[in-house]
Scaffold this active site. Sequence first.
Site, PDB file in Angstrom:
ATOM      1  N   HIS A 209       4.021 -21.569 -11.010  1.00  0.00           N
ATOM      2  CA  HIS A 209       4.287 -22.723 -11.368  1.00  0.00           C
ATOM      3  C   HIS A 209       5.615 -23.120 -11.312  1.00  0.00           C
ATOM      4  CE1 HIS A 209       2.972 -26.072 -14.225  1.00  0.00           C
ATOM      5  NE2 HIS A 209       4.400 -26.006 -14.493  1.00  0.00           N
TER       6      HIS A 209
ATOM      7  N   HIS B 120       9.032 -26.218 -10.413  1.00  0.00           N
ATOM      8  CA  HIS B 120       9.409 -27.756  -9.985  1.00  0.00           C
ATOM      9  C   HIS B 120      10.659 -27.430  -9.334  1.00  0.00           C
ATOM     10  CE1 HIS B 120       6.950 -29.508 -13.011  1.00  0.00           C
ATOM     11  NE2 HIS B 120       6.742 -28.414 -13.591  1.00  0.00           N
TER      12      HIS B 120
ATOM     13  N   GLN C 281       3.890 -37.201 -12.148  1.00  0.00           N
ATOM     14  CA  GLN C 281       4.474 -36.782 -13.451  1.00  0.00           C
ATOM     15  C   GLN C 281       4.615 -37.978 -14.500  1.00  0.00           C
ATOM     16  OE1 GLN C 281       7.880 -34.162 -12.666  1.00  0.00           O
ATOM     17  NE2 GLN C 281       8.527 -34.316 -14.701  1.00  0.00           N
TER      18      GLN C 281
ATOM     19  N   HIS D   2      -0.917 -29.721 -15.044  1.00  0.00           N
ATOM     20  CA  HIS D   2      -0.229 -29.647 -16.417  1.00  0.00           C
ATOM     21  C   HIS D   2      -1.366 -30.258 -17.596  1.00  0.00           C
ATOM     22  CE1 HIS D   2       3.176 -29.356 -13.963  1.00  0.00           C
ATOM     23  NE2 HIS D   2       4.098 -29.303 -14.903  1.00  0.00           N
TER      24      HIS D   2
ATOM     25  N   GLU E 170       0.462 -29.995 -22.655  1.00  0.00           N
ATOM     26  CA  GLU E 170       1.798 -29.372 -22.856  1.00  0.00           C
ATOM     27  C   GLU E 170       2.400 -30.114 -24.125  1.00  0.00           C
ATOM     28  OE1 GLU E 170       4.599 -29.328 -19.660  1.00  0.00           O
ATOM     29  OE2 GLU E 170       6.006 -28.051 -20.526  1.00  0.00           O
TER      30      GLU E 170
ATOM     31  N   ASP F 294       8.466 -22.110 -14.186  1.00  0.00           N
ATOM     32  CA  ASP F 294       8.372 -23.478 -14.481  1.00  0.00           C
ATOM     33  C   ASP F 294       9.622 -24.287 -14.068  1.00  0.00           C
ATOM     34  OD1 ASP F 294       7.151 -25.814 -15.244  1.00  0.00           O
ATOM     35  OD2 ASP F 294       7.735 -25.496 -17.451  1.00  0.00           O
TER      36      ASP F 294
HETATM   37 FE   FE2 Z   1       5.668 -27.333 -15.283  1.00  0.00          FE
END
Ligand code: FE2
Length: 434
Positions: free
Chosen positions: A58, A60, A154, A212, A215, A311
């Site tokens: 995971h 970005h 996103q 996701h 969160e 992440d």
């Molecule tokens: Fe994430």
Amino acid sequence: MAFDLILTGAVLPDGRLGQDIGIVEGKIAQIAADLPRDGAEVMDVTGHLVTPPFVDAHFHLDATLSIAGADEVNETGTLADGIALWEEMSAAMTADDYRDRALRYFDIAVSQGLLAVRTHVDVTDANLVAAQALAEVKREVADYIDLQLVAFPQMGFFCRPDMDDSIRTVLDLGFDVVGGAPHLEQTAALGRASITALCEIAAEHDAMVDMHCDENDDPASRHIETLVHETRRLGLEGRVTGSHLTSMHSMDNFYAARLITQMAQAEMNVIVNPAVNLHLQGRYDTYPKRRGLARVPELMQAGCAVAFAQDCVMDPWYPLGRGCLLDIAYLGAHACHLIEPAGLWACFEAVTDVPAQIMELDHLGLAVGKSADLVVLEARDPAEAIRLRAPRRAVIRRGQIISQTPPAHARLTLPGRPERLDLMHAFHPAPDGP
Ligand code: FE2
């Protein structure tokens, strides 16, 4: 059998000592004591732990390293302000910018023994600049990184009416996984609808799903139950991952217990990001401040595959990080109360074999016939690797040595003490002593 490369004297994660690992044509051909050399290249790794590579399931990549040298700062440390800052910064980013940061990050990753990464890529931009740039990067780094790309809306699946077209376009570009962020849609109902739509696209394309999900610190954020339902409705068991799942921390115990049973029945994979969510969660609390991590020991106990991941590294959500999955295992062990021997073993697996399983990377593993993708660690066992965040003395990809880090020495000048150059000797003194 004639080997191309033999690692001699290895310690294996299961505790076997003095093992030679013979490699032929990029694959592990034999593991045994005293393999015949017969002209093979030999790397002496006596006393060092040899493991499969670290796998970050995971990440970005589109945002990584973006705050290095930038003026912008996420002052509050909240997820929401990170998203706002990213929206501002990403508007001006070019394909070259995405490519340059990704390649620089992978130089760091490889030196840390990190050879497989699943990255979420923001596909909110209708021109798909980041998606196209990173699809190209995936091909460019294939010799040294297994890179999986997740189509990640996103700013919300419903933030523009043709988002489903963008998801299908990037799947045709070589993306592997369908993402989502249902808790960021405008209403809970839209969040649930986004899960249904995205899972149906994944099923159409035979793609994995990694969302996701929840969160936040809101115990009423329960999109994970919809993800479980859609997984079973569409027959996607084992191919769906719930990432972050931080609201599980705040749910009441009865609901959480029922949910965990349902997740296990749906063969739901779970990815927890201890560094980033310890930083982002609890930001609206006074005291006590919640840790905001999913219920890792309970999920493991129920049989879910649970991985720890990074992440972020130096982006609007998290200013630290260095591509080191042992840092992540170390933090996860503390934050999830997994510090006893069995817990530390689970934490090591959570950054190696388990994320490889979640990403369906069947070629990885320390066994005959698997790809010779290996890391030589300056440690005697997985628990020590976590404790010391052990240096990676060598990294091997398909039988080729692609990174080496010489041992670090400290020169001590202490009254009445010998000069010691290698601090490993302090932990493991030789019987006859230095
Ligand atoms: Fe994430």
